[in-house]
Design a protein around this motif. Structure first.
Motif, short mmCIF file in Angstrom:
data_model
loop_
_atom_site.label_atom_id
_atom_site.label_comp_id
_atom_site.label_asym_id
_atom_site.label_seq_id
_atom_site.Cartn_x
_atom_site.Cartn_y
_atom_site.Cartn_z
N ASN A 145 0.81 -1.22 0.00
CA ASN A 145 0.00 0.00 0.00
C ASN A 145 0.85 1.27 0.00
OD1 ASN A 145 -2.55 1.27 -0.06
ND2 ASN A 145 -2.55 1.57 2.16
N HIS A 249 1.96 6.33 11.97
CA HIS A 249 1.39 6.04 10.66
C HIS A 249 2.37 5.20 9.84
CE1 HIS A 249 -0.43 6.32 6.72
NE2 HIS A 249 0.72 6.80 6.23
N THR A 253 -0.24 -0.64 7.55
CA THR A 253 -1.00 -1.03 8.74
C THR A 253 -1.97 0.08 9.14
OG1 THR A 253 0.78 -0.19 10.17
CG2 THR A 253 0.77 -2.56 9.69
N GLU A 254 -3.10 -0.31 9.73
CA GLU A 254 -4.11 0.65 10.19
C GLU A 254 -4.99 -0.02 11.23
OE1 GLU A 254 -6.05 3.95 10.91
OE2 GLU A 254 -4.36 3.87 9.50
N SER A 256 -1.84 2.05 13.35
CA SER A 256 -0.41 1.80 13.49
C SER A 256 0.10 2.40 14.78
CB SER A 256 0.36 2.42 12.31
OG SER A 256 -0.12 1.96 11.08
N HIS A 289 -3.27 -3.56 6.97
CA HIS A 289 -4.26 -2.76 6.24
C HIS A 289 -5.14 -3.68 5.39
CE1 HIS A 289 -5.99 0.41 3.83
NE2 HIS A 289 -5.36 1.34 4.54
N LYS A 291 -6.46 -3.21 2.59
CA LYS A 291 -6.07 -3.16 1.18
C LYS A 291 -4.92 -4.12 0.88
CE LYS A 291 -4.98 0.13 -2.51
NZ LYS A 291 -4.73 1.55 -2.85
#
Length: 339
Positions: A145, A249, A253-254, A256, A289, A291
């Motif tokens: 990503n 950030h 990852t989210e 993070s 993440h 995505k």
């Protein structure tokens, strides 16, 4: 003729007895028994001897030769024996002396730290996975990503071979390869060498090592991430170690976070080692993440996971209280033998 042969024999024996080295004995042999030696000259003069006296003269010559050869062999044997005895006396080994110690090498501080990290995660059911150091841009960036215009893709940070091939800047690409295999669940760490266009100083190097971890399974939450890394910190730095997570950030990852550990020198009260803060930054982490999961053909509605990454040199520097990263690579035996 008989008197002549007696004189030759006596002279030969005298020279043999006066010889003090093997090469001198050989000179005597050549002088009297060689092709141009004195006894050979007598044999060549047999044509001048009356035919009826030749057998007798020949016998006398052979007897003289045999006697000279016997004395020569005896002298050579005695001389070799004395030389052997002298050599053995000179080469005697004193078995009471201490033996010479071989300088045996040992593991590098990085290797010691890596093996300890691997032991901790293997004990928690993780697999150690390796991947290529020369990687495609897709696996190093896009599949994580990180879009084409992201600052991390700037050529000042990354060693590009061409527009599609580069020297990996992180071992996260190994995680992508593992997710693409589709064999779930995943519990893995990926240690290895990475490359970035950094200037060499006390805390930076263009080549260093990372250990990145990944867990993909059903119902994985941030609580699993915190519990896993808290246990890792206690195993690595001591049972009293505490952890603290700060929002951060990372594109892959989210949410993070960055994780700090309480200073294992002062227990969190503040000292020179932790610069008075009581906490030491150790790694970055977060939930994978959605995505990233989709690009690896993993359904984010069914599976979740977390990832983390830590610098191997960072662990070695902290654990062994080394204040300059360059010491790890300068191959100074005075430094390395401390470990």
């Amino acid at each position: 003729m008989k008197e002549r042969l007696e004189q030759i024999k006596a002279e030969a024996i005298r020279q043999i007895n006066e010889s003090e080295a093997l090469d001198k004995l050989n000179d005597v042999r050549v002088s009297f028994l060689g092709k141009k030696g004195e006894l050979t000259a007598v044999l060549k003069g047999m044509k001048d001897v009356a035919p009826e006296d030749r057998p007798k003269v020949g016998q006398l010559v052979n007897e003289a030769r045999a006697e000279i050869e016997r004395v020569l062999d005896e002298a050579k044997s005695n001389m070799e024996k004395k030389l052997r005895e002298a050599r053995m006396k000179a080469e005697v080994i004193d078995v009471t002396l201490p033996a010479q110690k071989n300088r045996v090498g040992h593991r590098h501080p990085n290797t010691i730290a890596l093996e300890e990290v691997e032991r901790i995660f293997i004990g928690m059911g993780y697999e150690v996975v390796e991947g290529p150091e020369v990687e495609k841009d897709y696996y190093n960036f896009e599949a994580l990503n990180i879009p084409a215009d992201h600052p991390a893709k700037d050529e000042q940070d990354t060693f590009y071979i061409n527009s599609d091939i580069l020297l990996r800047t992180q071992t996260s690409g190994v995680q992508v390869h593992e997710m693409e295999r589709g064999k779930l669940p995943i519990r893995m760490i990926a240690p290895g060498r990475v490359f970035r266009a950094d200037e060499v100083d006390a805390t930076h190097s263009p080549s260093f090592h990372q250990i990145e971890g990944l867990v993909i399974d059903k119902n994985i939450t941030f609580a699993d991430l915190k519990g896993t890394l808290a246990e890792f910190a206690k195993e690595l730095f001591g049972e009293e170690t505490k952890v603290k997570f700060r929002p951060h950030h990372f594109p892959f990852t989210e949410p993070s976070a960055e994780m700090d550990v309480s200073c294992f020198k002062c227990g969190g009260s503040g000292c020179r080692f932790c610069k008075g803060e009581g906490w030491i930054e150790i790694l970055g982490c977060g939930m994978v993440h959605p995505k990233v999961l989709k690009m690896c053909n993993i359904d984010p509605e069914e599976y979740t996971g977390f990832a983390f990454g830590v610098g191997l040199e960072r662990i070695a520097l902290l654990k062994y209280e080394i204040d300059d990263m360059r010491l790890l690579y300068e191959n100074d035996i005075r430094f390395l033998k401390q470990f």
